[in-house]
Write a protein that holds these residues in place. Structure first.
Motif, mmCIF file in Angstrom:
data_model
loop_
_atom_site.group_PDB
_atom_site.id
_atom_site.type_symbol
_atom_site.label_atom_id
_atom_site.label_comp_id
_atom_site.label_asym_id
_atom_site.label_seq_id
_atom_site.Cartn_x
_atom_site.Cartn_y
_atom_site.Cartn_z
ATOM 1 N N THR A 1 1.063 -1.284 0.030
ATOM 2 C CA THR A 1 0.052 -0.047 -0.026
ATOM 3 C C THR A 1 0.845 1.330 0.033
ATOM 4 O O THR A 1 0.326 2.253 -0.404
ATOM 5 N N ARG A 2 2.156 1.315 0.417
ATOM 6 C CA ARG A 2 2.988 2.474 0.446
ATOM 7 C C ARG A 2 4.301 1.814 -0.088
ATOM 8 O O ARG A 2 5.563 1.746 0.452
ATOM 9 N N GLU B 1 6.675 3.382 -1.744
ATOM 10 C CA GLU B 1 7.706 4.186 -1.706
ATOM 11 C C GLU B 1 8.327 3.889 -0.405
ATOM 12 O O GLU B 1 9.732 4.227 -0.202
#
Length: 320
Positions: free
Chosen positions: A266-267, A269
């Motif tokens: 979901t993240r 980065e």
């Protein structure tokens, strides 16, 4: 090319080394694999018990290190570059094709076998300690399952961040090795281990790293000091424990999860952020643990040994 193929969801015994077609590089970074990490997700996927449930036949393998063969224009990668990657599956092979966002550069002087251990264990632990547990220098960290891959990474990274470390281990004969990695104290996982930890931690631990769950979970909660944090990383002990939240409330403690793979989904980065932090620590002298190296022909043996608890620290598959 050669790859390890799972032909049925019955465990490592259903894996065979065979010739398969090379992966397509369309939009992906193609990597010549030099080493593949051996970890519990690889084991669980052979039983169909992991969150990712590919159907046979498939190639397992969640973490690799190697050399870029080809890369999409604008990806930031070039042929010949040394990298690590998190393919999800497919890593037990001589070549793998991975989305560019799941590929990370490494320095050329970092050995491939050690680099391959960084994806699952070290990224998970760095995320767990710094983001989920908010570790501060001079805090006391208790590491359960200290002789395993997550445990050894927890010892090293907690020490690298300035913590005092108490390693809790069931395995005989591992004490000296755990102290070499940085453990200040080693406690046997047996009756009375929690009391001993509380003595060594001057009343309670700031953080408990728990990759095992199972029967030791209740005592892990008890060893926390007020405002302590218990970090749930996995359930290698076999059972998923439960906790009555009144214990969390009245003791002013926290129980937090550290599901790194789901967080990255979901993240995305965060993958590069954590990797850059680890590369800084490697530059400062952190040496990722690799204690056993299996040739690719013995991939099934590696997972069988992992399942049986015969691997101290981290194992990798090597090619060539």
């Amino acid at each position: 090319m050669r790859a390890v193929v799972v032909s049925g969801l019955s465990g490592p015994g259903a894996m065979t080394l065979t010739d398969v077609a090379e992966p397509s590089g369309d939009g992906l970074v193609v990597i010549d694999v030099e080493a593949s990490g051996v970890c519990f997700p690889d084991l669980l996927v052979t039983y169909g018990k992991y969150q990712l449930r590919p159907q046979p036949p498939f190639v397992p393998g969640t973490e690799v290190a190697g050399v870029v063969v080809s890369a999409p224009e604008g990806s930031g990668f070039t042929p010949g570059q040394h990298v690590v990657a998190a393919p999800g599956i497919g890593g037990y092979a001589e070549k793998v094709a991975v989305p560019p966002e799941m590929v990370l550069p490494i320095p050329e002087d970092l050995p491939f076998d050690r680099a391959a251990s960084l994806i699952i264990n070290y990224q998970t632990v760095e995320f767990a300690l710094t983001r989920r547990a908010r570790l501060q220098p001079d805090e006391t960290v208790v590491v359960l399952g200290a002789a395993g891959g997550v445990g050894t990474a927890s010892i090293q990274l907690a020490k690298a961040h300035g913590a005092r470390v108490i390693a809790v281990v069931r395995r005989e004969g591992a004490d000296d090795y755990l102290r070499e990695l940085g453990a200040d104290e080693v406690v046997r996982l047996e009756d009375g281990w929690g009391e001993r930890v509380r003595e060594l931690a001057d009343g309670g631990a700031d953080i408990v790293m728990d990759p095992i769950g199972g029967p030791s979970f209740d005592e892990a909660v008890r060893v926390l000091a007020p405002e302590g944090r218990l970090v749930v990383i996995g359930f290698a002990g076999g059972s998923i424990p439960e906790i009555k939240v009144n214990r969390v409330l009245f003791r002013n403690i926290s129980v937090v999860g550290a599901a790194w793979g789901e967080f990255v989904r979901t993240r995305p980065e965060a993958l590069r952020e954590v990797h850059e932090s680890l590369m800084e620590l490697v530059g400062e002298g952190l040496e990722p643990v690799v204690t056993v190296r299996y040739p690719i022909e013995r991939a099934a043996d590696a997972l069988i040994d992992l399942e049986a608890g015969r691997i101290l620290g981290k194992a990798v598959l090597v090619y060539g």
